[in-house]
Every structure is written in structure tokens, then in C-alpha cells.
Scaffold this motif. Sequence first.
Motif, PDB file in Angstrom:
ATOM      1  N   GLY A 133      16.668 112.524 -12.887  1.00 53.68           N
ATOM      2  CA  GLY A 133      17.839 113.133 -13.494  1.00 53.68           C
ATOM      3  C   GLY A 133      17.538 113.770 -14.827  1.00 53.68           C
ATOM      4  O   GLY A 133      16.452 113.617 -15.392  1.00 53.68           O
ATOM      5  N   TYR A 134      18.545 114.514 -15.326  1.00 51.83           N
ATOM      6  CA  TYR A 134      18.442 115.173 -16.627  1.00 51.83           C
ATOM      7  C   TYR A 134      19.866 115.388 -17.146  1.00 51.83           C
ATOM      8  O   TYR A 134      20.783 115.693 -16.374  1.00 51.83           O
ATOM      9  CB  TYR A 134      17.730 116.526 -16.496  1.00 51.83           C
ATOM     10  N   SER A 135      20.076 115.239 -18.462  1.00 45.97           N
ATOM     11  CA  SER A 135      21.372 115.548 -19.066  1.00 45.97           C
ATOM     12  C   SER A 135      21.166 116.258 -20.393  1.00 45.97           C
ATOM     13  O   SER A 135      20.118 116.101 -21.037  1.00 45.97           O
ATOM     14  CB  SER A 135      22.192 114.272 -19.280  1.00 45.97           C
ATOM     15  N   ASN A 136      22.187 117.018 -20.806  1.00 46.15           N
ATOM     16  CA  ASN A 136      22.100 117.712 -22.091  1.00 46.15           C
ATOM     17  C   ASN A 136      22.372 116.761 -23.259  1.00 46.15           C
ATOM     18  O   ASN A 136      22.238 117.144 -24.408  1.00 46.15           O
ATOM     19  CB  ASN A 136      23.037 118.919 -22.132  1.00 46.15           C
ATOM     20  N   ARG A 137      22.716 115.532 -22.990  1.00 44.57           N
ATOM     21  CA  ARG A 137      22.889 114.535 -24.061  1.00 44.57           C
ATOM     22  C   ARG A 137      21.532 114.006 -24.530  1.00 44.57           C
ATOM     23  O   ARG A 137      21.265 113.938 -25.717  1.00 44.57           O
ATOM     24  CB  ARG A 137      23.756 113.391 -23.551  1.00 44.57           C
ATOM     25  N   THR A 138      20.672 113.612 -23.575  1.00 47.12           N
ATOM     26  CA  THR A 138      19.368 113.061 -23.946  1.00 47.12           C
ATOM     27  C   THR A 138      18.302 114.136 -24.068  1.00 47.12           C
ATOM     28  O   THR A 138      17.298 113.943 -24.746  1.00 47.12           O
ATOM     29  CB  THR A 138      18.908 112.022 -22.908  1.00 47.12           C
ATOM     30  N   LYS A 139      18.480 115.238 -23.365  1.00 42.96           N
ATOM     31  CA  LYS A 139      17.546 116.369 -23.366  1.00 42.96           C
ATOM     32  C   LYS A 139      16.126 115.956 -22.949  1.00 42.96           C
ATOM     33  O   LYS A 139      15.145 116.475 -23.460  1.00 42.96           O
ATOM     34  CB  LYS A 139      17.513 117.049 -24.728  1.00 42.96           C
ATOM     35  N   LYS A 140      16.048 115.001 -22.035  1.00 43.01           N
ATOM     36  CA  LYS A 140      14.751 114.618 -21.484  1.00 43.01           C
ATOM     37  C   LYS A 140      14.961 114.141 -20.051  1.00 43.01           C
ATOM     38  O   LYS A 140      16.051 113.674 -19.695  1.00 43.01           O
ATOM     39  CB  LYS A 140      14.068 113.551 -22.332  1.00 43.01           C
ATOM     40  N   PRO A 141      13.932 114.249 -19.222  1.00 44.11           N
ATOM     41  CA  PRO A 141      14.073 113.832 -17.826  1.00 44.11           C
ATOM     42  C   PRO A 141      14.265 112.316 -17.719  1.00 44.11           C
ATOM     43  O   PRO A 141      13.823 111.548 -18.573  1.00 44.11           O
ATOM     44  CB  PRO A 141      12.767 114.263 -17.172  1.00 44.11           C
ATOM     45  N   TYR A 142      14.942 111.920 -16.640  1.00 36.45           N
ATOM     46  CA  TYR A 142      15.216 110.517 -16.385  1.00 36.45           C
ATOM     47  C   TYR A 142      14.572 110.152 -15.055  1.00 36.45           C
ATOM     48  O   TYR A 142      14.706 110.885 -14.067  1.00 36.45           O
ATOM     49  CB  TYR A 142      16.732 110.324 -16.335  1.00 36.45           C
ATOM     50  N   PHE A 143      13.869 109.018 -15.002  1.00 35.74           N
ATOM     51  CA  PHE A 143      13.254 108.547 -13.769  1.00 35.74           C
ATOM     52  C   PHE A 143      13.524 107.056 -13.631  1.00 35.74           C
ATOM     53  O   PHE A 143      13.377 106.290 -14.591  1.00 35.74           O
ATOM     54  CB  PHE A 143      11.737 108.798 -13.777  1.00 35.74           C
ATOM     55  N   TYR A 144      13.956 106.644 -12.440  1.00 31.92           N
ATOM     56  CA  TYR A 144      14.210 105.234 -12.170  1.00 31.92           C
ATOM     57  C   TYR A 144      13.634 104.902 -10.807  1.00 31.92           C
ATOM     58  O   TYR A 144      13.908 105.587  -9.815  1.00 31.92           O
ATOM     59  CB  TYR A 144      15.719 104.950 -12.196  1.00 31.92           C
ATOM     60  N   LEU A 145      12.841 103.854 -10.745  1.00 29.89           N
ATOM     61  CA  LEU A 145      12.231 103.391  -9.509  1.00 29.89           C
ATOM     62  C   LEU A 145      12.867 102.057  -9.151  1.00 29.89           C
ATOM     63  O   LEU A 145      12.893 101.121  -9.965  1.00 29.89           O
ATOM     64  CB  LEU A 145      10.720 103.218  -9.689  1.00 29.89           C
ATOM     65  N   ASN A 146      13.450 101.961  -7.950  1.00 30.99           N
ATOM     66  CA  ASN A 146      14.116 100.742  -7.498  1.00 30.99           C
ATOM     67  C   ASN A 146      13.274 100.068  -6.413  1.00 30.99           C
ATOM     68  O   ASN A 146      12.969 100.676  -5.400  1.00 30.99           O
ATOM     69  CB  ASN A 146      15.499 101.052  -6.953  1.00 30.99           C
ATOM     70  N   LEU A 147      12.904  98.801  -6.646  1.00 33.72           N
ATOM     71  CA  LEU A 147      12.068  98.058  -5.703  1.00 33.72           C
ATOM     72  C   LEU A 147      12.793  96.790  -5.270  1.00 33.72           C
ATOM     73  O   LEU A 147      12.430  95.681  -5.662  1.00 33.72           O
ATOM     74  CB  LEU A 147      10.711  97.701  -6.336  1.00 33.72           C
ATOM     75  N   GLY A 148      13.841  96.912  -4.506  1.00 37.02           N
ATOM     76  CA  GLY A 148      14.538  95.745  -3.967  1.00 37.02           C
ATOM     77  C   GLY A 148      15.918  95.549  -4.578  1.00 37.02           C
ATOM     78  O   GLY A 148      16.453  96.438  -5.223  1.00 37.02           O
ATOM     79  N   TYR A 149      16.459  94.352  -4.350  1.00 38.37           N
ATOM     80  CA  TYR A 149      17.810  94.035  -4.826  1.00 38.37           C
ATOM     81  C   TYR A 149      17.869  93.953  -6.338  1.00 38.37           C
ATOM     82  O   TYR A 149      16.902  93.572  -6.992  1.00 38.37           O
ATOM     83  CB  TYR A 149      18.267  92.692  -4.242  1.00 38.37           C
ATOM     84  N   GLU A 150      19.032  94.272  -6.882  1.00 36.06           N
ATOM     85  CA  GLU A 150      19.248  94.172  -8.325  1.00 36.06           C
ATOM     86  C   GLU A 150      19.686  92.760  -8.664  1.00 36.06           C
ATOM     87  O   GLU A 150      20.538  92.172  -7.997  1.00 36.06           O
ATOM     88  CB  GLU A 150      20.359  95.160  -8.764  1.00 36.06           C
ATOM     89  N   PHE A 151      19.047  92.163  -9.675  1.00 35.73           N
ATOM     90  CA  PHE A 151      19.383  90.776 -10.088  1.00 35.73           C
ATOM     91  C   PHE A 151      20.015  90.796 -11.444  1.00 35.73           C
ATOM     92  O   PHE A 151      19.778  91.569 -12.287  1.00 35.73           O
ATOM     93  CB  PHE A 151      18.128  89.908 -10.119  1.00 35.73           C
TER      94      PHE A 151
END
Length: 189
Positions: free
Chosen positions: A171-189
Amino acid sequence: MYLDNEHFYSYRARVNYNSEDNWYFPTRGARFKVEYAYVTNNFAKLDVRTEDGSKTDKTQGMSDVSAIWRMSFSFGKYFTLQPMLYGRLLFGTVVPYIFSNTIGGDWFGHYVEQQMPFAGIGNMEYMDHQFVAAQLQAQQRIGTLSHRTLLGIQAAYYYNTMFGPLGATFGYSNRTKKPYFYLNLGYEF
């Protein structure tokens, strides 16, 4: 009460004055609106129906008088008091059920045109033919918000496994002005 699919005609006169500096959070100015409506179902009078649905004699139409008056008084830079007086008065031998006064919620005319706000009632409640209320609202401004438009874009791919969802989000937004990356490996705890 007999309910039927009816058509009504209304003749209206309205005065609307608004000098508030903001619609939702005014700090100065006034809002005044008064309206008169004459309602008929045959352009001049109302046909009266009995419980079995048969028509009887004609009667005078219904008169609808409504008014709202709100003023804003600021005390200092961050505190505002807003007294408001409002109401709706229905007159006539017959008041069709669809025109009944309703109260509840935070806004005028939210679900139906004749709905008036009332503190402590979240749903719509039917009221008498004459309803008048007074309200005093206090607003305390805590801070200011940026008025800049926020834009964002995001793309994601996930696959459901026995260990939970596996995937990635970019992702990207004009608020942070930098790319966003999130890697999900299974259930959220």
C-alpha cells in the motif's frame, strides 16, 4: 386506524435563514427556519375514511406549522453554547398517520421528513400532534484537525491454509508518503 395507499398534495411556504459559520460545529451565528403547509388529498380538502375503508364527507385539510431556532454563543476560543427551540404543530379534524410527528436521533429529517431530534432516543418514536422542545448543547473544542484530503491505495493477496491466512499486502498513502508492506503468516494473536 385505516391505512391505505393515498396521495396527498401540499401547499407550502418556508422561510430559511442561516448565518452559522459551520454546519456541524458552529461557533457563531443563528439558524432559523419556519414552514407552513396545507395538506389535502383532493387539492382542497381531505376525504375522511372510516375504519372499514369507506369514504365519508370531506373535511378541511391539515395544517402543519414547524419551526427551528438555534443560536451559537462562544465563550472564549474553544467553548460554545447552543440553545435551540423547535417543534411541529399539526391542526385539523383529520391528521393522516403518515404525517404524525416523530422524534429520536440526532438530526432533523433523518429517516422521515417530519423527524425531529431528541436526546436519549436513538430510534424513531411517534408523538402527539403538537410537539415543542428546547435543547441546550455545549461544545468544547479540544484541538484542530488537518483539512487535507487523505488518499490511499492497497493491493493484497491471501491464501487460506490450515495454519491461517498466508499472504501479503502492499500500500501507499499521501499521509506517510512511503510504501507499506505487510506479510501475514497465519492467524492473528
